[in-house]
Design a protein around this motif. Structure first.
Motif, mmCIF file in Angstrom:
data_model
loop_
_atom_site.group_PDB
_atom_site.id
_atom_site.type_symbol
_atom_site.label_atom_id
_atom_site.label_comp_id
_atom_site.label_asym_id
_atom_site.label_seq_id
_atom_site.Cartn_x
_atom_site.Cartn_y
_atom_site.Cartn_z
ATOM 1 N N GLY A 69 9.016 24.747 -1.931
ATOM 2 C CA GLY A 69 10.396 24.392 -2.233
ATOM 3 C C GLY A 69 10.540 23.780 -3.610
ATOM 4 N N ASP A 70 11.758 23.389 -3.931
ATOM 5 C CA ASP A 70 12.079 22.895 -5.275
ATOM 6 C C ASP A 70 11.928 21.390 -5.425
ATOM 7 O OD1 ASP A 70 12.734 25.493 -6.069
ATOM 8 O OD2 ASP A 70 14.824 25.264 -5.421
ATOM 9 N N GLU A 71 11.825 20.658 -4.318
ATOM 10 C CA GLU A 71 11.748 19.202 -4.398
ATOM 11 C C GLU A 71 10.328 18.778 -4.761
ATOM 12 O OE1 GLU A 71 13.561 15.389 -4.157
ATOM 13 O OE2 GLU A 71 14.384 17.415 -4.157
ATOM 14 N N PRO A 72 10.154 18.052 -5.872
ATOM 15 C CA PRO A 72 8.798 17.615 -6.239
ATOM 16 C C PRO A 72 8.333 16.467 -5.357
ATOM 17 C CG PRO A 72 10.395 16.703 -7.765
ATOM 18 C CD PRO A 72 11.172 17.619 -6.852
ATOM 19 N N ILE A 73 7.032 16.285 -5.295
ATOM 20 C CA ILE A 73 6.486 15.109 -4.615
ATOM 21 C C ILE A 73 6.855 13.882 -5.449
ATOM 22 C CG2 ILE A 73 4.390 13.958 -3.840
ATOM 23 C CD1 ILE A 73 5.057 16.458 -2.260
ATOM 24 N N PRO A 74 7.455 12.866 -4.835
ATOM 25 C CA PRO A 74 7.884 11.694 -5.619
ATOM 26 C C PRO A 74 6.707 10.966 -6.251
ATOM 27 C CG PRO A 74 8.082 11.274 -3.276
ATOM 28 C CD PRO A 74 7.775 12.729 -3.413
ATOM 29 N N ARG A 75 6.955 10.376 -7.394
ATOM 30 C CA ARG A 75 5.917 9.637 -8.116
ATOM 31 C C ARG A 75 5.994 8.140 -7.790
ATOM 32 N NH1 ARG A 75 4.034 12.576 -12.556
ATOM 33 N NH2 ARG A 75 2.483 10.914 -12.671
ATOM 34 N N THR A 76 6.269 7.815 -6.561
ATOM 35 C CA THR A 76 6.361 6.421 -6.139
ATOM 36 C C THR A 76 5.013 5.733 -6.316
ATOM 37 O OG1 THR A 76 7.960 7.125 -4.465
ATOM 38 C CG2 THR A 76 7.050 4.910 -4.245
ATOM 39 N N PRO A 77 4.978 4.566 -6.960
ATOM 40 C CA PRO A 77 3.692 3.871 -7.137
ATOM 41 C C PRO A 77 3.015 3.603 -5.796
ATOM 42 C CG PRO A 77 5.402 2.861 -8.491
ATOM 43 C CD PRO A 77 6.098 3.839 -7.601
ATOM 44 N N PHE A 78 1.716 3.815 -5.752
ATOM 45 C CA PHE A 78 0.979 3.584 -4.513
ATOM 46 C C PHE A 78 0.635 2.098 -4.421
ATOM 47 C CE2 PHE A 78 -2.379 3.811 -1.363
ATOM 48 C CZ PHE A 78 -1.918 4.823 -0.521
ATOM 49 N N PRO A 79 0.841 1.494 -3.249
ATOM 50 C CA PRO A 79 0.568 0.056 -3.115
ATOM 51 C C PRO A 79 -0.937 -0.240 -3.131
ATOM 52 C CG PRO A 79 1.074 1.019 -0.982
ATOM 53 C CD PRO A 79 1.327 2.102 -1.998
ATOM 54 N N ALA A 80 -1.252 -1.482 -3.427
ATOM 55 C CA ALA A 80 -2.646 -1.923 -3.356
ATOM 56 C C ALA A 80 -3.071 -2.025 -1.893
ATOM 57 C CB ALA A 80 -2.796 -3.283 -4.035
ATOM 58 N N VAL A 81 -4.237 -1.499 -1.588
ATOM 59 C CA VAL A 81 -4.753 -1.557 -0.213
ATOM 60 C C VAL A 81 -5.626 -2.803 -0.084
ATOM 61 C CG1 VAL A 81 -6.056 -0.390 1.584
ATOM 62 C CG2 VAL A 81 -4.675 0.956 -0.019
ATOM 63 N N GLU A 82 -5.155 -3.751 0.705
ATOM 64 C CA GLU A 82 -5.839 -5.037 0.851
ATOM 65 C C GLU A 82 -6.658 -5.144 2.129
ATOM 66 O OE1 GLU A 82 -5.765 -7.333 -1.400
ATOM 67 O OE2 GLU A 82 -4.109 -6.730 -2.713
ATOM 68 N N HIS A 83 -6.441 -4.232 3.076
ATOM 69 C CA HIS A 83 -7.057 -4.364 4.399
ATOM 70 C C HIS A 83 -7.138 -2.968 5.004
ATOM 71 C CE1 HIS A 83 -7.980 -7.229 7.735
ATOM 72 N NE2 HIS A 83 -7.559 -6.253 8.521
ATOM 73 N N ARG A 84 -8.255 -2.650 5.654
ATOM 74 C CA ARG A 84 -8.447 -1.319 6.248
ATOM 75 C C ARG A 84 -9.045 -1.480 7.639
ATOM 76 N NH1 ARG A 84 -8.835 1.993 1.110
ATOM 77 N NH2 ARG A 84 -9.270 0.456 -0.504
ATOM 78 N N THR A 85 -8.459 -0.771 8.612
ATOM 79 C CA THR A 85 -8.899 -0.903 9.999
ATOM 80 C C THR A 85 -8.913 0.468 10.678
ATOM 81 O OG1 THR A 85 -7.861 -3.096 10.134
ATOM 82 C CG2 THR A 85 -8.458 -2.047 12.212
ATOM 83 N N VAL A 86 -9.943 0.696 11.489
ATOM 84 C CA VAL A 86 -10.006 1.855 12.373
ATOM 85 C C VAL A 86 -9.751 1.379 13.795
ATOM 86 C CG1 VAL A 86 -11.493 3.616 13.391
ATOM 87 C CG2 VAL A 86 -11.628 3.152 10.957
ATOM 88 N N VAL A 87 -8.894 2.092 14.521
ATOM 89 C CA VAL A 87 -8.670 1.808 15.934
ATOM 90 C C VAL A 87 -9.043 3.069 16.719
ATOM 91 C CG1 VAL A 87 -7.018 1.123 17.706
ATOM 92 C CG2 VAL A 87 -6.786 0.237 15.373
#
Length: 245
Positions: A69-87
């Motif tokens: 399609g014609d809509e581009p993927i937005p260039r929204t800044p990616f947040p800093a990842v401070e914590h990661r968890t697997v459930v």
């Protein structure tokens, strides 16, 4: 260059959109139903959407995604990842040789791309919550620091749950968000995620719906809003125009 399927390509902009909506620049990622937690390295990979590059250009994990399609993927800044968890009922540690072998076996054998992903994941600091995800997701949310936005990820994992358990999973997310804002990023087949709209699409139609939901003290439910569709596990993505966002 190491290629991979498109989970990262759909997660990257959708996580960024969830953080934008919540007004957050720091997140704690909670990967539900994926024992190795490879999704948790989404901020460390390179993703090419045609001529547009997102993520870390020098990453050993390189992903290519075709935009439909014609809509581009937005260039929204990616947040800093401070914590990661697997459930997961039986989470795996990519840094452990036995667990690494199990990951390779479950994938039907080794490959250069999977080896690069495992190596990347092995270098991450990850919390692991073992047990029923319907129960464990609340524990995982509570462990995220108060000033960090919990972002719960489900990528083609809810389809393994019977529908009553999917409903209980959403109820658990609602309960976890009674005292804080919680984001849910869902990438599931049409009709699989209980509170995500189907957009009139038929179930088992060959594509998945990408959605964002925010829960919090001022909200009584966790209704998702679709932000796009994807095919072939994210190798092809269609992002919806801004009015839908």
């Amino acid at each position: 260059m190491i290629e991979h399927d498109g989970r990262y390509a759909v997660l990257h902009p959708t996580i960024a959109e969830a953080a934008r909506r919540a007004g957050a620049d720091r997140v704690g990622l909670i990967d539900v139903g994926r024992p190795a937690g490879l999704n948790l390295g989404v901020d460390r990979v390179a993703i090419a959407y045609g001529d547009t590059l997102a993520g870390e250009a020098a990453s050993p994990v390189q992903v290519e995604c075709s935009v439909v399609g014609d809509e581009p993927i937005p260039r929204t800044p990616f947040p800093a990842v401070e914590h990661r968890t697997v459930v997961h009922r039986a989470p795996l540690d990519p840094a452990d040789p036995d667990d690494r072998a199990q990951i390779l076996r479950s994938a039907g054998g080794g490959s250069a791309r999977l080896a690069a992903e495992i190596e990347l994941a092995a270098g991450l600091s990850v919390h692991r919550v073992a047990g029923d995800p319907v129960v464990g997701v609340s524990t995982a949310v509570a462990a995220v620091p108060d000033d960090v936005l919990p972002v719960v990820l489900t990528t083609w994992s809810l389809s393994r749950f019977a529908r009553p358990r999917r409903l209980r999973f959403v109820d658990a997310l609602v309960a976890a968000s009674t005292t804080r804002t919680v984001a849910w990023v869902s990438v599931e087949g049409v009709g699989v995620a209980p509170t995500v709209p189907t957009l009139g699409d038929r179930p088992a139609s060959g594509h998945s719906i990408m959605a964002v939901a925010l829960g919090g003290p001022a909200r009584r439910d966790l209704t998702g809003e679709a932000v796009g569709r994807c095919w072939s596990r994210g190798r092809f993505v269609s992002w919806f125009p801004s009015p839908r966002r």
